[in-house]
Scaffold this motif. Structure first.
Motif, PDB file in Angstrom:
ATOM      1  N   SER A  63       0.827  -1.206   0.000  1.00 55.16           N
ATOM      2  CA  SER A  63       0.000   0.000   0.000  1.00 55.16           C
ATOM      3  C   SER A  63       0.862   1.257   0.000  1.00 55.16           C
ATOM      4  O   SER A  63       0.527   2.240  -0.651  1.00 55.16           O
ATOM      5  CB  SER A  63      -0.956  -0.002   1.187  1.00 55.16           C
ATOM      6  N   THR A  65       3.896   1.493  -1.307  1.00 49.28           N
ATOM      7  CA  THR A  65       4.458   1.595  -2.645  1.00 49.28           C
ATOM      8  C   THR A  65       3.431   2.145  -3.627  1.00 49.28           C
ATOM      9  O   THR A  65       3.751   2.989  -4.467  1.00 49.28           O
ATOM     10  CB  THR A  65       4.955   0.211  -3.125  1.00 49.28           C
ATOM     11  N   LYS A  66       2.179   1.705  -3.504  1.00 46.32           N
ATOM     12  CA  LYS A  66       1.119   2.190  -4.391  1.00 46.32           C
ATOM     13  C   LYS A  66       0.908   3.693  -4.225  1.00 46.32           C
ATOM     14  O   LYS A  66       0.811   4.429  -5.206  1.00 46.32           O
ATOM     15  CB  LYS A  66      -0.179   1.436  -4.101  1.00 46.32           C
ATOM     16  N   VAL A  67       0.863   4.160  -2.974  1.00 46.04           N
ATOM     17  CA  VAL A  67       0.674   5.587  -2.713  1.00 46.04           C
ATOM     18  C   VAL A  67       1.868   6.385  -3.236  1.00 46.04           C
ATOM     19  O   VAL A  67       1.707   7.439  -3.860  1.00 46.04           O
ATOM     20  CB  VAL A  67       0.457   5.843  -1.202  1.00 46.04           C
ATOM     21  N   LYS A  69       3.858   5.630  -5.687  1.00 48.05           N
ATOM     22  CA  LYS A  69       3.833   5.663  -7.151  1.00 48.05           C
ATOM     23  C   LYS A  69       2.768   6.629  -7.665  1.00 48.05           C
ATOM     24  O   LYS A  69       2.924   7.198  -8.734  1.00 48.05           O
ATOM     25  CB  LYS A  69       3.615   4.266  -7.706  1.00 48.05           C
ATOM     26  N   GLU A  70       1.681   6.810  -6.904  1.00 47.52           N
ATOM     27  CA  GLU A  70       0.675   7.799  -7.291  1.00 47.52           C
ATOM     28  C   GLU A  70       1.245   9.204  -7.140  1.00 47.52           C
ATOM     29  O   GLU A  70       0.964  10.088  -7.945  1.00 47.52           O
ATOM     30  CB  GLU A  70      -0.579   7.647  -6.443  1.00 47.52           C
ATOM     31  N   ILE A  71       2.044   9.416  -6.098  1.00 50.63           N
ATOM     32  CA  ILE A  71       2.647  10.731  -5.875  1.00 50.63           C
ATOM     33  C   ILE A  71       3.752  10.993  -6.895  1.00 50.63           C
ATOM     34  O   ILE A  71       3.811  12.065  -7.493  1.00 50.63           O
ATOM     35  CB  ILE A  71       3.213  10.821  -4.438  1.00 50.63           C
ATOM     36  N   ASP A  72       4.641  10.015  -7.060  1.00 54.60           N
ATOM     37  CA  ASP A  72       5.771  10.148  -7.970  1.00 54.60           C
ATOM     38  C   ASP A  72       5.859   8.892  -8.829  1.00 54.60           C
ATOM     39  O   ASP A  72       6.314   7.858  -8.356  1.00 54.60           O
ATOM     40  CB  ASP A  72       7.067  10.342  -7.172  1.00 54.60           C
ATOM     41  N   PRO A  73       5.427   8.972 -10.093  1.00 55.63           N
ATOM     42  CA  PRO A  73       5.438   7.772 -10.946  1.00 55.63           C
ATOM     43  C   PRO A  73       6.831   7.164 -11.129  1.00 55.63           C
ATOM     44  O   PRO A  73       6.959   5.982 -11.429  1.00 55.63           O
ATOM     45  CB  PRO A  73       4.898   8.281 -12.288  1.00 55.63           C
ATOM     46  N   TYR A  75       8.950   6.638  -8.785  1.00 45.30           N
ATOM     47  CA  TYR A  75       9.384   6.043  -7.519  1.00 45.30           C
ATOM     48  C   TYR A  75       9.697   4.562  -7.678  1.00 45.30           C
ATOM     49  O   TYR A  75       8.945   3.816  -8.285  1.00 45.30           O
ATOM     50  CB  TYR A  75       8.299   6.222  -6.449  1.00 45.30           C
TER      51      TYR A  75
END
Length: 153
Positions: A63, A65-67, A69-73, A75
């Motif tokens: 979770s 990591t998912k957040v 990646k939403e903030i910074d693709p 990441y």
């Protein structure tokens, strides 16, 4: 709701927070059940809006990591760390190797070669300790309580 009630409600909503309610509006609210009911509902909605929104979410590496990646693709999660058991096993292997070396090689190897191999073992042990401390810095920071120094600016 009558036009008169709409006018009173607009007057109430135009008030600033903490501002005194005019006497005419107070009298109307005392006598009009519908307006009191609507103001009570507005007050309740205001209280609910002020509360911190608590949404239970599982916190695990997926979770997070998912957040991220939403903030910074771009990441990329950090690689998994070496377990403490592996560090201990490697350290024990180094110590056993040095003890074995010291026991059997002391009389059978020339002094310059003995000195060179001792330096290799010392460098290996130093590198091992530096890597262990460097990669587990967060562990040491959490476990060691050091007094905070206060610097006056």
């Amino acid at each position: 709701m009558a036009q008169k009630c709409n006018d009173f409600m607009e007057q109430y909503l135009a008030l600033d927070k903490g501002e005194r309610v005019p006497l005419v509006l107070t009298f109307h609210l005392l006598t009009c059940k519908e307006c009191r009911k609507e103001i009570k509902a507005l007050s309740h909605a205001h209280r609910l809006a002020k509360e911190v929104l608590q949404i239970p979410r599982p916190i695990n590496s997926q979770s997070i990591t998912k957040v991220m990646k939403e903030i910074d693709p771009a990441y990329k999660p950090a690689k998994s760390r070496i377990s403490l058991v592996s560090w201990i096993a490697t350290g024990l292997f180094l110590i056993i190797a040095m003890l074995t070396y010291c026991t059997f090689a002391n009389n059978q190897i020339s002094k310059p070669l003995l000195f060179t191999l001792s330096l290799v073992f010392a460098a290996s042990l130093t590198a091992y300790c530096a890597l262990f401390i460097g990669t587990n810095m967060d562990f040491f920071i959490k476990k060691l309580h050091t007094p905070q120094s206060h610097v006056a600016c």
